[in-house]
Design a protein around this motif. Structure first.
Motif, PDB file in Angstrom:
ATOM      1  N   SER A   4      59.171  85.313  71.895  1.00  0.00           N
ATOM      2  CA  SER A   4      59.828  84.756  70.709  1.00  0.00           C
ATOM      3  C   SER A   4      61.342  84.900  70.796  1.00  0.00           C
ATOM      4  O   SER A   4      62.089  84.004  70.373  1.00  0.00           O
ATOM      5  CB  SER A   4      59.310  85.451  69.449  1.00  0.00           C
ATOM      6  OG  SER A   4      57.918  85.286  69.324  1.00  0.00           O
ATOM      7  N   VAL A  52      64.324  81.960  70.533  1.00  0.00           N
ATOM      8  CA  VAL A  52      65.397  81.973  69.537  1.00  0.00           C
ATOM      9  C   VAL A  52      66.765  82.006  70.196  1.00  0.00           C
ATOM     10  O   VAL A  52      67.681  81.260  69.818  1.00  0.00           O
ATOM     11  CB  VAL A  52      65.218  83.158  68.573  1.00  0.00           C
ATOM     12  CG1 VAL A  52      66.415  83.271  67.629  1.00  0.00           C
ATOM     13  CG2 VAL A  52      63.933  83.016  67.771  1.00  0.00           C
ATOM     14  N   ASN A  93      54.156  77.408  66.440  1.00  0.00           N
ATOM     15  CA  ASN A  93      53.931  78.002  65.121  1.00  0.00           C
ATOM     16  C   ASN A  93      53.509  79.458  65.224  1.00  0.00           C
ATOM     17  O   ASN A  93      53.775  80.258  64.324  1.00  0.00           O
ATOM     18  CB  ASN A  93      52.868  77.213  64.351  1.00  0.00           C
ATOM     19  CG  ASN A  93      53.394  75.886  63.849  1.00  0.00           C
ATOM     20  OD1 ASN A  93      54.595  75.629  63.898  1.00  0.00           O
ATOM     21  ND2 ASN A  93      52.507  75.033  63.373  1.00  0.00           N
ATOM     22  N   ALA A 111      57.086  81.337  67.326  1.00  0.00           N
ATOM     23  CA  ALA A 111      58.392  81.297  66.648  1.00  0.00           C
ATOM     24  C   ALA A 111      58.340  80.296  65.508  1.00  0.00           C
ATOM     25  O   ALA A 111      58.955  79.221  65.571  1.00  0.00           O
ATOM     26  CB  ALA A 111      59.489  80.920  67.649  1.00  0.00           C
ATOM     27  N   PRO A 112      57.589  80.607  64.432  1.00  0.00           N
ATOM     28  CA  PRO A 112      57.437  79.644  63.331  1.00  0.00           C
ATOM     29  C   PRO A 112      58.748  79.248  62.687  1.00  0.00           C
ATOM     30  O   PRO A 112      58.918  78.115  62.231  1.00  0.00           O
ATOM     31  CB  PRO A 112      56.522  80.374  62.343  1.00  0.00           C
ATOM     32  CG  PRO A 112      56.647  81.823  62.691  1.00  0.00           C
ATOM     33  CD  PRO A 112      56.880  81.860  64.160  1.00  0.00           C
ATOM     34  N   GLU A 113      59.725  80.180  62.680  1.00  0.00           N
ATOM     35  CA  GLU A 113      61.003  79.870  62.048  1.00  0.00           C
ATOM     36  C   GLU A 113      61.831  78.895  62.875  1.00  0.00           C
ATOM     37  O   GLU A 113      62.788  78.294  62.379  1.00  0.00           O
ATOM     38  CB  GLU A 113      61.794  81.164  61.814  1.00  0.00           C
ATOM     39  CG  GLU A 113      62.327  81.837  63.075  1.00  0.00           C
ATOM     40  CD  GLU A 113      61.289  82.579  63.891  1.00  0.00           C
ATOM     41  OE1 GLU A 113      61.585  83.022  65.012  1.00  0.00           O
ATOM     42  OE2 GLU A 113      60.141  82.717  63.377  1.00  0.00           O
ATOM     43  N   SER A 114      61.486  78.742  64.138  1.00  0.00           N
ATOM     44  CA  SER A 114      62.244  77.852  65.023  1.00  0.00           C
ATOM     45  C   SER A 114      61.481  76.590  65.397  1.00  0.00           C
ATOM     46  O   SER A 114      62.034  75.716  66.074  1.00  0.00           O
ATOM     47  CB  SER A 114      62.629  78.590  66.314  1.00  0.00           C
ATOM     48  OG  SER A 114      63.366  79.763  66.037  1.00  0.00           O
ATOM     49  N   SER A 115      60.220  76.468  64.978  1.00  0.00           N
ATOM     50  CA  SER A 115      59.391  75.371  65.435  1.00  0.00           C
ATOM     51  C   SER A 115      59.938  74.010  65.000  1.00  0.00           C
ATOM     52  O   SER A 115      59.878  73.034  65.754  1.00  0.00           O
ATOM     53  CB  SER A 115      57.950  75.546  64.921  1.00  0.00           C
ATOM     54  OG  SER A 115      57.918  75.550  63.515  1.00  0.00           O
ATOM     55  N   GLU A 116      60.491  73.928  63.782  1.00  0.00           N
ATOM     56  CA  GLU A 116      61.024  72.654  63.310  1.00  0.00           C
ATOM     57  C   GLU A 116      62.235  72.217  64.119  1.00  0.00           C
ATOM     58  O   GLU A 116      62.414  71.033  64.414  1.00  0.00           O
ATOM     59  CB  GLU A 116      61.393  72.762  61.827  1.00  0.00           C
ATOM     60  CG  GLU A 116      60.203  72.796  60.879  1.00  0.00           C
ATOM     61  CD  GLU A 116      59.425  71.495  60.907  1.00  0.00           C
ATOM     62  OE1 GLU A 116      60.054  70.425  60.799  1.00  0.00           O
ATOM     63  OE2 GLU A 116      58.194  71.546  61.055  1.00  0.00           O
ATOM     64  N   ARG A 148      60.022  66.043  56.022  1.00  0.00           N
ATOM     65  CA  ARG A 148      61.367  66.513  56.273  1.00  0.00           C
ATOM     66  C   ARG A 148      62.391  65.415  56.014  1.00  0.00           C
ATOM     67  O   ARG A 148      63.425  65.624  55.411  1.00  0.00           O
ATOM     68  CB  ARG A 148      61.460  66.968  57.745  1.00  0.00           C
ATOM     69  CG  ARG A 148      62.806  67.539  58.125  1.00  0.00           C
ATOM     70  CD  ARG A 148      62.785  68.133  59.530  1.00  0.00           C
ATOM     71  NE  ARG A 148      62.497  67.120  60.533  1.00  0.00           N
ATOM     72  CZ  ARG A 148      61.354  67.016  61.177  1.00  0.00           C
ATOM     73  NH1 ARG A 148      60.370  67.839  60.896  1.00  0.00           N
ATOM     74  NH2 ARG A 148      61.148  66.072  62.088  1.00  0.00           N
TER      75      ARG A 148
END
Length: 406
Positions: A203, A207, A255, A258-263, A398
């Motif tokens: 992860s 990031v 997901n 690194a769920p916070e970075s997936s988008e 989005r």
């Protein structure tokens, strides 16, 4: 060998298409893909004769198709596509397959079972990769309607690929089933790996390299895509099956790790896909569209409205009958229109049919032409049905949420 001018023309069309779509949108919302294909036809050998494809462009076009299917697979949300909705989607598609094969064999006029299978399988597809951007931009993707459409569309993308692997592989049914089972086992192993907790360093690398030249996550995504394409190729399956599976696995990996970075990662991959490879595929589809065969005379041109009507009957009728009961009549009608929209797999299947000598170029052109009309007409009508006067705007996409923020 590819002419360098053709590549330039393709990219010019790719740039002009969004401008034209934006300019026309004040009067009529025309899907971007229509401009890409139509302008491809105009610059192609059957009209202006400016563009001619070659080996390199054909390879990039195939990658564009794979990327389109990959992104469609990525969009599938397992927490929403399940239970009764998924069961209804599968049953609806199985009925569609029976209707499609029956229609294809009848239209083959005794020219062989395989020709009927090519035509019939093409009639069972849903252009999920084309529909999802429309639903996402309108804000419908996160709604109940969007969830049902995603389930129906996912089966409409995945089902024809499986049918092609079983019916058009040239193997005995038992052999085809064995190969599919082997692919399923290997895919399940990849899913199991994707679901396992990743070590902290994994992860962290995602990031820390997200905005650097390393781009670890983006490189990992393309490794997964290429690996699944190679696996499908080695097993003698259609590479689109590998692309779709790669999209499913990639969502689970990102997901989970690194769920916070997936988008952010997805936006980078979409930039490559929708910014370069996917429009290239659609423009090349237009360039290679056999307009002369379609207009050569006889009953070939008459097949176009026949195929367009068959999309609605073969694909749409089972969806209407098996749509969840909580959808009203207008939503069911919109579901039929969106679900009957077909193009990418129609292009892929008819191309294989022509190369195998089972489908005539004129018939393939009529099928692709009907697919183009479905992409132009059906989503427009579907959006009009969804746009109820005074209805609250749906949230969940989005693009729509970003538009609201402005």
């Amino acid at each position: 060998m590819d002419h360098p001018g053709t590549f330039v023309l393709i990219m010019v069309v790719a740039v002009l298409a969004p401008i034209l779509a934006h300019g026309v949108s004040r009067w009529l919302s025309v899907p971007l893909v229509i401009f890409e294909i139509v302008m491809g036809i105009l610059i192609g050998p059957d009209v202006l004769g400016w563009a001619h494809t070659g080996d390199v462009i054909d390879v990039l076009s195939e990658l564009g198709l794979a990327m389109l299917i990959f992104l469609a697979g990525y969009e599938i949300q397992f927490d929403q596509v399940k239970g009764d909705t998924l069961n209804r989607s599968v049953v609806a598609w199985l009925i569609t397959l029976v209707l499609g094969l029956a229609a294809g064999i009848l239209l083959a006029h005794g020219d062989g079972f395989e020709k009927g299978v090519y035509i019939g399988t093409a009639l069972t597809s849903t252009a999920l990769g084309t529909i999802l951007p429309v639903l996402r931009d309108s804000g419908d993707l996160g709604s109940r309607f969007g969830t049902v459409m995603m389930a129906m569309g996912a089966v409409g993308e995945f089902g024809p690929i499986i049918a092609m692997a079983l019916l058009l592989s040239g193997r005995a049914p038992a052999g085809s089933a064995a190969v599919l089972i082997a692919f399923g086992v290997l895919t399940a192993a990849a899913v199991f790996w994707a679901l396992r907790p990743k070590p902290p360093w994994f992860s962290k690398v995602i990031v820390t390299t997200l905005h650097s030249s390393a781009q670890f996550a983006v490189r990992l995504v393309f490794l997964l895509l290429v690996a699944m394409l190679a696996l499908a190729e080695v097993l003698g399956l259609d590479v689109l099956l590998g692309a779709f599976a790669a999209g499913l696995i990639t969502r689970l990996v990102l997901n989970g790790a690194a769920p916070e970075s997936s988008e952010v990662v997805l936006s980078k991959v979409e930039a490559i896909g929708f910014g370069f490879l996917v429009p290239l595929f659609f423009v090349v589809t237009g360039i290679e569209f056999d307009l002369d065969a379609l207009l050569a005379g006889g009953g070939t041109l008459l097949l176009l409205p026949v195929f367009l009507a068959l999309f609605l009957v073969v694909r749409g009728l089972p969806m209407w009958l098996l749509a969840p009961r909580d959808l009203g009549r207008r939503d069911r009608s919109a579901l039929v229109l969106f679900g009957s929209t077909a193009l990418p797999l129609v292009v892929a299947i008819t191309t294989l049919g022509v190369e195998a000598g089972k489908v005539e170029p004129g018939e393939a052109a009529a099928l692709v032409g009907a697919g183009m009309l479905s992409v132009l007409v059906f989503p427009l009508l579907g959006m009009r049905l969804r746009a109820r006067p005074g209805a609250p705007r749906q949230r969940g996409s989005r693009a729509a949420d970003e538009a609201e923020s402005w």
